[in-house]
Design a protein around this motif. Structure first.
Motif, short mmCIF file in Angstrom:
data_model
loop_
_atom_site.label_atom_id
_atom_site.label_comp_id
_atom_site.label_asym_id
_atom_site.label_seq_id
_atom_site.Cartn_x
_atom_site.Cartn_y
_atom_site.Cartn_z
N CYS A 1 0.85 -1.19 0.00
CA CYS A 1 0.00 0.00 0.00
C CYS A 1 0.89 1.25 0.00
O CYS A 1 2.02 1.21 0.47
CB CYS A 1 -0.90 -0.01 1.23
SG CYS A 1 -2.07 1.36 1.24
N CYS B 1 0.69 3.63 1.87
CA CYS B 1 0.96 4.04 3.26
C CYS B 1 2.06 3.19 3.88
O CYS B 1 2.46 3.42 5.02
CB CYS B 1 -0.31 3.96 4.10
SG CYS B 1 -0.74 2.29 4.64
N CYS C 1 -5.59 -3.13 2.51
CA CYS C 1 -4.50 -2.72 3.40
C CYS C 1 -4.91 -2.95 4.85
O CYS C 1 -6.00 -2.55 5.27
CB CYS C 1 -4.16 -1.24 3.18
SG CYS C 1 -2.87 -0.65 4.29
N CYS D 1 -4.49 1.05 6.61
CA CYS D 1 -5.37 2.20 6.31
C CYS D 1 -6.71 1.79 5.71
O CYS D 1 -7.61 2.61 5.58
CB CYS D 1 -4.67 3.19 5.37
SG CYS D 1 -4.53 2.62 3.67
#
Ligand code: ZN
Length: 161
Positions: A30, A32, A61, A64
């Motif tokens: 991801c 993030c 994910c 998040c």
């Protein structure tokens, strides 16, 4: 073809669709930095003022909540989404078109010639390549209630080849 659905989710940036390759087997990361896992989760799709929740396979994910859809992930919910769109637009889902056509004892070719649209129309409707117009859907609804009224329709269009 398909208009990408609007995805409504509580958090995250919504859907990112991978268009070039199907990475369902390669584990992506991801944005993030979080780890992604394969799962099928309820996802809400919006069309006009209505929404439908479908079980959407994707990479999700674990940090998040973002989702990443491969091409085959998108295809997994496409038929249900097309049917949903047809209903919102006042038409009929593909399975209903087929059910009514069979009740009328018409082949796809005959249905297109007798009801309108031409010999290829019902093949397109039932494969979801085209959505029947509201007019066609309404005609099918009426004939579904009383198939005997098929006899009242205009003669078969011989010019429809
Ligand atoms: Zn993330």
């Amino acid at each position: 073809m398909r208009v990408p659905p609007t995805v409504v989710q509580g958090k995250g940036r919504g859907i990112m669709t991978m268009t070039n390759t199907d990475n369902a087997k390669q584990k992506p990361h991801c944005d993030c930095g979080g780890e992604m896992v394969r799962d099928s989760r309820p996802m809400e799709f919006k069309y006009r003022d209505q929404s439908i929740t479908l079980d959407q396979p994707a990479w999700y994910c674990t940090s998040c909540g973002d989702s990443l859809l491969s091409v085959s992930d998108s295809l997994a919910t496409e038929a249900a989404f097309m049917d949903f769109k047809a209903v919102v637009d006042g038409s009929l889902p593909a399975a209903e078109v087929k059910r009514i056509r069979k009740k009328l004892r018409l082949t796809q070719d005959e249905a297109g010639r007798r009801l309108g649209g031409g010999p290829a129309a019902f093949n397109k409707y039932e494969k979801r390549r085209e959505v029947p117009s509201r007019a066609m859907a309404n005609l099918l609804r009426l004939l579904d209630r009383d198939p005997s009224r098929l006899n009242e329709l205009a003669p078969t269009d011989k010019s429809a080849v």
